[in-house]
Design a protein around this motif. Structure first.
Motif, PDB file in Angstrom:
ATOM      1  N   ILE A 120      15.725  -4.904   5.570  1.00  0.00           N
ATOM      2  CA  ILE A 120      15.493  -3.707   4.760  1.00  0.00           C
ATOM      3  C   ILE A 120      16.470  -2.605   5.151  1.00  0.00           C
ATOM      4  CG2 ILE A 120      13.825  -1.899   4.201  1.00  0.00           C
ATOM      5  CD1 ILE A 120      11.632  -4.027   4.625  1.00  0.00           C
ATOM      6  N   GLY A 121      16.743  -2.476   6.435  1.00  0.00           N
ATOM      7  CA  GLY A 121      17.708  -1.476   6.887  1.00  0.00           C
ATOM      8  C   GLY A 121      19.099  -1.731   6.357  1.00  0.00           C
ATOM      9  N   GLY A 122      19.481  -3.004   6.254  1.00  0.00           N
ATOM     10  CA  GLY A 122      20.786  -3.340   5.694  1.00  0.00           C
ATOM     11  C   GLY A 122      20.893  -2.965   4.233  1.00  0.00           C
ATOM     12  N   MET A 166      23.044   0.809   1.844  1.00  0.00           N
ATOM     13  CA  MET A 166      23.791   0.984   0.601  1.00  0.00           C
ATOM     14  C   MET A 166      23.246   2.139  -0.233  1.00  0.00           C
ATOM     15  SD  MET A 166      24.618  -2.867  -0.685  1.00  0.00           S
ATOM     16  CE  MET A 166      22.912  -3.391  -0.765  1.00  0.00           C
ATOM     17  N   PHE A 167      21.929   2.306  -0.256  1.00  0.00           N
ATOM     18  CA  PHE A 167      21.320   3.262  -1.164  1.00  0.00           C
ATOM     19  C   PHE A 167      20.882   4.567  -0.495  1.00  0.00           C
ATOM     20  CE2 PHE A 167      20.467  -0.990  -2.897  1.00  0.00           C
ATOM     21  CZ  PHE A 167      21.186  -0.871  -4.073  1.00  0.00           C
ATOM     22  N   ARG A 168      20.309   4.468   0.696  1.00  0.00           N
ATOM     23  CA  ARG A 168      19.826   5.654   1.412  1.00  0.00           C
ATOM     24  C   ARG A 168      20.231   5.551   2.877  1.00  0.00           C
ATOM     25  NH1 ARG A 168      15.029   8.240  -0.551  1.00  0.00           N
ATOM     26  NH2 ARG A 168      15.453   9.637   1.176  1.00  0.00           N
ATOM     27  N   ARG A 211      18.623   4.546   9.572  1.00  0.00           N
ATOM     28  CA  ARG A 211      18.480   4.851  11.000  1.00  0.00           C
ATOM     29  C   ARG A 211      17.081   4.503  11.518  1.00  0.00           C
ATOM     30  NH1 ARG A 211      18.736  10.812  11.269  1.00  0.00           N
ATOM     31  NH2 ARG A 211      20.688  10.313  10.303  1.00  0.00           N
ATOM     32  N   TYR A 212      16.058   4.746  10.716  1.00  0.00           N
ATOM     33  CA  TYR A 212      14.681   4.500  11.149  1.00  0.00           C
ATOM     34  C   TYR A 212      14.393   3.003  11.275  1.00  0.00           C
ATOM     35  CZ  TYR A 212      14.365   9.394  10.084  1.00  0.00           C
ATOM     36  OH  TYR A 212      14.586  10.742  10.064  1.00  0.00           O
ATOM     37  N   PHE A 213      14.937   2.227  10.357  1.00  0.00           N
ATOM     38  CA  PHE A 213      14.778   0.785  10.449  1.00  0.00           C
ATOM     39  C   PHE A 213      15.542   0.243  11.651  1.00  0.00           C
ATOM     40  CE2 PHE A 213      13.683   1.508   6.006  1.00  0.00           C
ATOM     41  CZ  PHE A 213      12.527   0.758   5.903  1.00  0.00           C
ATOM     42  N   ALA A 214      16.680   0.829  11.950  1.00  0.00           N
ATOM     43  CA  ALA A 214      17.451   0.394  13.121  1.00  0.00           C
ATOM     44  C   ALA A 214      16.696   0.705  14.412  1.00  0.00           C
ATOM     45  CB  ALA A 214      18.817   1.080  13.124  1.00  0.00           C
ATOM     46  N   ILE A 215      16.040   1.838  14.470  1.00  0.00           N
ATOM     47  CA  ILE A 215      15.268   2.210  15.658  1.00  0.00           C
ATOM     48  C   ILE A 215      14.160   1.192  15.907  1.00  0.00           C
ATOM     49  CG2 ILE A 215      13.617   3.903  16.569  1.00  0.00           C
ATOM     50  CD1 ILE A 215      15.350   6.064  15.200  1.00  0.00           C
ATOM     51  N   THR A 216      13.419   0.829  14.866  1.00  0.00           N
ATOM     52  CA  THR A 216      12.332  -0.132  15.055  1.00  0.00           C
ATOM     53  C   THR A 216      12.872  -1.530  15.375  1.00  0.00           C
ATOM     54  OG1 THR A 216      12.187  -0.531  12.677  1.00  0.00           O
ATOM     55  CG2 THR A 216      10.704   1.119  13.612  1.00  0.00           C
TER      56      THR A 216
END
Length: 84
Positions: A52-54, A58-60, A65-70
């Motif tokens: 989802i972070g990937g 592209m869009f937001r 960053r938040y998905f990368a943190i988790t």
């Protein structure tokens, strides 16, 4: 700057994935949950955040960053449980 309002839904999504992964591991291991199994569950919790972070990149990009943190947190905990 990290916003708790944006981080909380990502953490809840990761928690729901973790509960599902734990339930599947519990079923397939006949109720025997070891430290290694929990490590693999934690690593499995990171995969939706990575995917989802990937896409979010592209869009937001600000939300990526938040998905990368988790994802980094789950992978770190999983590797700690596997190799400690």
């Amino acid at each position: 700057m990290i916003s708790l309002k944006k981080l909380l839904p990502v953490l809840l999504l990761t928690l729901v994935v973790g509960i599902g992964a734990y339930a599947v591991a519990y079923q397939f291991n006949d109720g025997k949950i070891t430290q290694a199994v929990m490590g693999y569950v934690c690593i499995g919790m990171s995969f939706p955040s990575l995917i989802i972070g990937g896409v979010m990149r592209m869009f937001r990009p600000d939300l990526q960053r938040y998905f990368a943190i988790t994802a980094v947190t789950c992978i770190s905990i999983g590797l700690f449980l596997l190799f400690y």
